[in-house]
Design a protein around this motif. Structure first.
Motif, PDB file in Angstrom:
ATOM      1  N   LYS A 269       0.835  -1.210   0.000  1.00  0.00           N
ATOM      2  CA  LYS A 269       0.000   0.000   0.000  1.00  0.00           C
ATOM      3  C   LYS A 269       0.863   1.251   0.000  1.00  0.00           C
ATOM      4  N   LYS A 270       1.800   1.305  -0.909  1.00  0.00           N
ATOM      5  CA  LYS A 270       2.760   2.409  -0.946  1.00  0.00           C
ATOM      6  C   LYS A 270       2.124   3.756  -1.272  1.00  0.00           C
ATOM      7  N   ASP A 271       0.913   3.743  -1.817  1.00  0.00           N
ATOM      8  CA  ASP A 271       0.266   5.005  -2.189  1.00  0.00           C
ATOM      9  C   ASP A 271      -0.556   5.596  -1.050  1.00  0.00           C
ATOM     10  N   LYS A 272      -0.563   4.913   0.098  1.00  0.00           N
ATOM     11  CA  LYS A 272      -1.338   5.384   1.240  1.00  0.00           C
ATOM     12  C   LYS A 272      -0.477   6.265   2.151  1.00  0.00           C
ATOM     13  N   SER A 273      -1.134   7.209   2.827  1.00  0.00           N
ATOM     14  CA  SER A 273      -0.411   8.078   3.762  1.00  0.00           C
ATOM     15  C   SER A 273      -0.094   7.331   5.051  1.00  0.00           C
ATOM     16  N   TYR A 274       0.796   7.908   5.818  1.00  0.00           N
ATOM     17  CA  TYR A 274       1.197   7.314   7.101  1.00  0.00           C
ATOM     18  C   TYR A 274      -0.017   7.163   8.029  1.00  0.00           C
ATOM     19  N   ILE A 275      -0.819   8.222   8.123  1.00  0.00           N
ATOM     20  CA  ILE A 275      -1.995   8.204   9.006  1.00  0.00           C
ATOM     21  C   ILE A 275      -3.001   7.155   8.535  1.00  0.00           C
ATOM     22  N   ALA A 276      -3.232   7.109   7.222  1.00  0.00           N
ATOM     23  CA  ALA A 276      -4.189   6.140   6.678  1.00  0.00           C
ATOM     24  C   ALA A 276      -3.720   4.713   6.928  1.00  0.00           C
ATOM     25  N   LEU A 277      -2.425   4.494   6.769  1.00  0.00           N
ATOM     26  CA  LEU A 277      -1.892   3.144   6.969  1.00  0.00           C
ATOM     27  C   LEU A 277      -2.005   2.674   8.413  1.00  0.00           C
TER      28      LEU A 277
ATOM     29  N   SER B 261      -4.458   3.367  10.416  1.00  0.00           N
ATOM     30  CA  SER B 261      -5.845   2.956  10.580  1.00  0.00           C
ATOM     31  C   SER B 261      -6.150   1.685   9.794  1.00  0.00           C
ATOM     32  N   LEU B 262      -5.733   1.688   8.529  1.00  0.00           N
ATOM     33  CA  LEU B 262      -5.977   0.526   7.668  1.00  0.00           C
ATOM     34  C   LEU B 262      -5.208  -0.697   8.145  1.00  0.00           C
TER      35      LEU B 262
END
Length: 266
Positions: free
Chosen positions: A172-180, A182-183
């Motif tokens: 998931k390299k296209d996700k932000s730090y914050i999103a990752l 949570s995800l």
């Protein structure tokens, strides 16, 4: 199959590679396994009474069903419940199923404890957590008392969770730090890890992704999206759609705005 009071006489015996076909004087025939044919000492001219024919058919079904389950076990292991379910799908009678289960237990095909250990190794190899492993074992029909006897090492669970999280972050390299964060937590829960293990694993997410890289990640993702979808950055409505899209990925409003301006200038 109708029988006369005095039975029926075998008129012909045909030997095939995998079975034997026995023909009778009433023009009927039955296909038997080699074992069943040999067991009942059948031959041309022999008179077969109704009771004997019923025994022959019963033993032949057992023989063919044994061959079926042995083929199953030659490929993988099964629990008692899984075998019973498969036999029920084949419309086997309760009496046949009981005979087959007894046969499998006698020759150690059915070994629930051994199967349990095999499944645990398989699930741990897939990086599943305790909760999912227990759920899958119950679905396999493993006895409750055997499942309750399993001891899960917390350190081993945490290490497995971290390895799963690392693989997830890489994908998931296209996700932000914050999103990752949570995800990643939701991903670990879905794989059967407890909330406490998932929370501890998330604390190490900085080892797999640098939050300072968010701007670089965002710029690359923005540029790719703009090119593919031919977005006009001079159009305010299209820009707002971009903002909403990338905010849903965890990027901040200000970072998205700044990145779009930088992209527009270039």
């Amino acid at each position: 199959m109708h029988l006369e009071k005095n039975g029926k006489i075998i008129t012909k015996v045909k030997f095939n590679k995998k079975d034997v076909v026995v023909y009778f004087d009433d023009e009927s025939n039955i296909k038997l396994s080699n074992n069943t044919f040999a067991h009942f000492y059948l031959y041309k001219g022999k008179k077969v009474e109704e009771s004997e024919l019923n025994d022959i058919l019963f033993e032949n079904e057992i023989s063919s069903t044994k061959a079926y389950v042995v083929r199953l076990f030659s490929k993988k292991q099964y629990s008692k419940k899984e075998v019973v379910d498969k036999l029920l799908k084949k419309k086997c009678s309760k009496k046949i199923i009981e005979k087959i289960i007894a046969y499998l237990e006698e020759f150690n095909y059915l070994n629930e404890k051994q199967y349990l250990l095999y499944l645990i190794d398989e699930y741990k190899e897939k990086k599943y957590g305790k909760n999912k492993i227990i759920f899958l074992l119950k679905n396999k029909g493993i006895e409750e008392k055997l499942i309750n006897s399993i001891e899960f090492d917390e350190d081993e669970e945490l290490e497995s969770a971290k390895e799963s999280l690392e693989a997830y972050c890489i994908s998931k390299k296209d996700k932000s730090y914050i999103a990752l964060k949570s995800l990643g937590y939701a991903y670990l829960i879905n794989r059967g890890f407890s909330s406490s293990i998932a929370s501890k694993a998330i604390e190490s997410i900085h080892l797999y992704i640098n939050k300072d890289n968010d701007k670089e990640i965002l710029l690359k993702s923005l540029e790719k999206y703009v090119i593919i979808h031919q977005v006009d950055l001079s159009d305010e409505s299209q820009k707002e759609k971009l903002v909403k899209r990338f905010m849903s990925k965890g990027f901040s409003y200000n970072l998205i705005k700044a990145s779009m301006e930088e992209l527009w200038k270039n």
